[in-house]
Design a protein around this motif. Structure first.
Motif, PDB file in Angstrom:
ATOM      1  N   VAL A 192       0.850  -1.193   0.000  1.00 52.80           N
ATOM      2  CA  VAL A 192       0.000   0.000   0.000  1.00 52.80           C
ATOM      3  C   VAL A 192       0.886   1.242   0.000  1.00 52.80           C
ATOM      4  N   VAL A 193       0.561   2.202  -0.863  1.00 54.31           N
ATOM      5  CA  VAL A 193       1.306   3.452  -0.960  1.00 54.31           C
ATOM      6  C   VAL A 193       0.387   4.598  -0.571  1.00 54.31           C
ATOM      7  N   LEU A 194       0.858   5.473   0.319  1.00 54.15           N
ATOM      8  CA  LEU A 194       0.076   6.643   0.693  1.00 54.15           C
ATOM      9  C   LEU A 194       0.991   7.841   0.797  1.00 54.15           C
ATOM     10  N   SER A 195       0.412   9.008   0.526  1.00 53.41           N
ATOM     11  CA  SER A 195       1.192  10.241   0.566  1.00 53.41           C
ATOM     12  C   SER A 195       1.445  10.668   1.997  1.00 53.41           C
ATOM     13  N   TRP A 196       2.395  11.591   2.143  1.00 50.50           N
ATOM     14  CA  TRP A 196       2.668  12.128   3.477  1.00 50.50           C
ATOM     15  C   TRP A 196       1.433  12.835   4.032  1.00 50.50           C
ATOM     16  N   GLU A 197       0.671  13.485   3.142  1.00 57.91           N
ATOM     17  CA  GLU A 197      -0.532  14.180   3.590  1.00 57.91           C
ATOM     18  C   GLU A 197      -1.558  13.198   4.147  1.00 57.91           C
ATOM     19  N   ASP A 198      -1.734  12.067   3.476  1.00 56.71           N
ATOM     20  CA  ASP A 198      -2.683  11.059   3.960  1.00 56.71           C
ATOM     21  C   ASP A 198      -2.216  10.475   5.288  1.00 56.71           C
ATOM     22  N   ALA A 199      -0.924  10.170   5.374  1.00 57.22           N
ATOM     23  CA  ALA A 199      -0.392   9.611   6.617  1.00 57.22           C
ATOM     24  C   ALA A 199      -0.544  10.605   7.762  1.00 57.22           C
ATOM     25  N   SER A 200      -0.312  11.895   7.473  1.00 57.90           N
ATOM     26  CA  SER A 200      -0.431  12.918   8.509  1.00 57.90           C
ATOM     27  C   SER A 200      -1.876  13.057   8.986  1.00 57.90           C
ATOM     28  N   ALA A 201      -2.827  12.924   8.053  1.00 50.94           N
ATOM     29  CA  ALA A 201      -4.231  13.038   8.424  1.00 50.94           C
ATOM     30  C   ALA A 201      -4.660  11.891   9.335  1.00 50.94           C
ATOM     31  N   ILE A 202      -4.200  10.680   9.022  1.00 49.60           N
ATOM     32  CA  ILE A 202      -4.545   9.526   9.866  1.00 49.60           C
ATOM     33  C   ILE A 202      -3.852   9.648  11.219  1.00 49.60           C
ATOM     34  N   LYS A 203      -2.617  10.135  11.216  1.00 49.44           N
ATOM     35  CA  LYS A 203      -1.894  10.329  12.477  1.00 49.44           C
ATOM     36  C   LYS A 203      -2.627  11.327  13.364  1.00 49.44           C
ATOM     37  N   ALA A 204      -3.136  12.399  12.756  1.00 49.88           N
ATOM     38  CA  ALA A 204      -3.875  13.398  13.535  1.00 49.88           C
ATOM     39  C   ALA A 204      -5.116  12.771  14.167  1.00 49.88           C
ATOM     40  N   PHE A 253       7.098  -1.437   7.137  1.00 49.51           N
ATOM     41  CA  PHE A 253       7.018  -0.072   6.671  1.00 49.51           C
ATOM     42  C   PHE A 253       8.293   0.314   5.938  1.00 49.51           C
ATOM     43  N   ALA A 254       8.150   1.187   4.949  1.00 49.42           N
ATOM     44  CA  ALA A 254       9.306   1.718   4.229  1.00 49.42           C
ATOM     45  C   ALA A 254       9.125   3.212   4.030  1.00 49.42           C
ATOM     46  N   ASP A 255      10.122   3.993   4.442  1.00 53.43           N
ATOM     47  CA  ASP A 255      10.123   5.433   4.248  1.00 53.43           C
ATOM     48  C   ASP A 255      11.231   5.781   3.268  1.00 53.43           C
ATOM     49  N   PRO A 315      13.985   0.997  13.394  1.00 59.36           N
ATOM     50  CA  PRO A 315      14.009   0.500  12.014  1.00 59.36           C
ATOM     51  C   PRO A 315      14.667  -0.867  11.930  1.00 59.36           C
ATOM     52  N   GLN A 316      14.145  -1.704  11.046  1.00 55.13           N
ATOM     53  CA  GLN A 316      14.786  -2.989  10.808  1.00 55.13           C
ATOM     54  C   GLN A 316      15.998  -2.788   9.901  1.00 55.13           C
ATOM     55  N   TYR A 317      15.839  -1.961   8.866  1.00 55.20           N
ATOM     56  CA  TYR A 317      16.937  -1.631   7.965  1.00 55.20           C
ATOM     57  C   TYR A 317      16.906  -0.137   7.658  1.00 55.20           C
ATOM     58  N   ASP A 318      18.090   0.428   7.432  1.00 47.17           N
ATOM     59  CA  ASP A 318      18.202   1.817   7.015  1.00 47.17           C
ATOM     60  C   ASP A 318      19.186   1.828   5.858  1.00 47.17           C
ATOM     61  N   ILE A 319      18.764   2.295   4.686  1.00 49.40           N
ATOM     62  CA  ILE A 319      19.587   2.251   3.484  1.00 49.40           C
ATOM     63  C   ILE A 319      19.868   3.676   3.028  1.00 49.40           C
ATOM     64  N   SER A 320      21.145   4.023   2.860  1.00 56.29           N
ATOM     65  CA  SER A 320      21.517   5.359   2.397  1.00 56.29           C
ATOM     66  C   SER A 320      22.173   5.266   1.020  1.00 56.29           C
ATOM     67  N   ILE A 341      13.316   0.853   6.439  1.00 59.01           N
ATOM     68  CA  ILE A 341      12.358  -0.259   6.455  1.00 59.01           C
ATOM     69  C   ILE A 341      12.062  -0.604   7.904  1.00 59.01           C
ATOM     70  N   TRP A 342      10.770  -0.584   8.232  1.00 60.01           N
ATOM     71  CA  TRP A 342      10.322  -0.875   9.589  1.00 60.01           C
ATOM     72  C   TRP A 342       9.574  -2.190   9.613  1.00 60.01           C
TER      73      TRP A 342
END
Length: 251
Positions: free
Chosen positions: A20-32, A98-100, A123-128, A114-115
């Motif tokens: 599932v892909v969601l925008s930062w705006e959608d994630a922020s709205a659900i977080k609120a 989760f993946a950011d 985080p389980q993994y962090d890739i730079s 990756i969470w």
């Protein structure tokens, strides 16, 4: 909402893997929405019920537990929205990963996190990712959370070297105390004419070889390459032989 079900993979007759892909705006709205529920349900000394500031509520809950529960709430709501109109309806609590992503000013991906909610709030993994002035990828670094040291530790790293024409001439992969180095030579038409590799453990004697069967069609399209088959601990670097076919438009 702009929440999208990117893909769904059927694992068994009763289990599926959904992306599932969601925008930062959608994630922020659900977080609120989640934050409002946290505040409304709070009972903290010195404040009327449901009137304590959010940061005070988080302090009582514990920051790690708050972020873990909040991410799962956001994921649950996003999955519920994404599955609308499909024939899939979860009957048990789904398990989430989760993946950011973070991007630089040029739109290049510079970090992926990756969470895994089944472990903890870290985080389980962090890739730079690092690039040169020509936007060529120079380095990928994979870090994994160590629950014993409470640190993110490098478990795999990939480095890339290019010639003046921008062709990849060296690729090195390090995994813990193991490594493999690929070197490439090209013709004037930028075709790979020699592809060598060398592997070793941190203390072992290097083993080398050549990837055979690198081939092109009359239009210069890569049609295939051979395999790398290694035994022992370095078998994680094995490469499967691959063939490619193209249509009339060289796609």
């Amino acid at each position: 909402m702009g929440i999208k079900l990117k893909k769904i993979l059927k694992l068994t007759e009763i289990s599926h893997l959904a992306t599932v892909v969601l925008s930062w705006e959608d994630a922020s709205a659900i977080k609120a929405e989640y934050d409002s529920k946290v505040v409304e349900g709070s009972e903290i000394q010195g404040f009327r019920k449901g009137k304590a500031p959010l940061n005070v509520c988080i302090g009582k809950i514990g920051r790690d537990k708050y972020y873990k529960d909040m991410r799962e709430y956001v994921a649950s709501k996003a999955l519920e929205e994404a599955l609308k109109g499909s024939d899939i309806s979860p009957v048990v609590q789904p398990k989430f990963e989760f993946a950011d992503w973070e991007y630089d000013g040029k739109g290049r991906k510079v970090r992926q996190t990756i969470w895994n909610s089944r472990t903890d709030s870290k985080p389980q993994y962090d890739i730079s990712y690092q690039y040169d002035s020509r936007d060529q990828l120079l380095n990928e670094k994979y870090l994994r959370y160590n629950a014993s040291t409470y640190q993110m530790e490098v478990v795999r790293e990939r480095t890339y070297t290019y010639d003046n024409g921008g062709s990849l001439v060296k690729k090195t992969i390090k995994h813990e105390n193991l490594w493999i180095e690929h070197t490439f030579q090209y013709s004037r038409g930028y075709h790979i004419v020699d592809w060598d590799w060398e592997i070793a453990t941190g203390t072992g004697t290097p083993t080398s070889g050549t990837v055979a069967g690198v081939a092109y069609d009359a239009n210069g399209n890569l049609t295939g390459h051979g395999a790398i088959t290694i035994t022992g601990s370095c078998s994680i670097f094995n490469l499967t032989s691959v063939t490619f076919t193209y249509d009339r438009k060289n796609r």
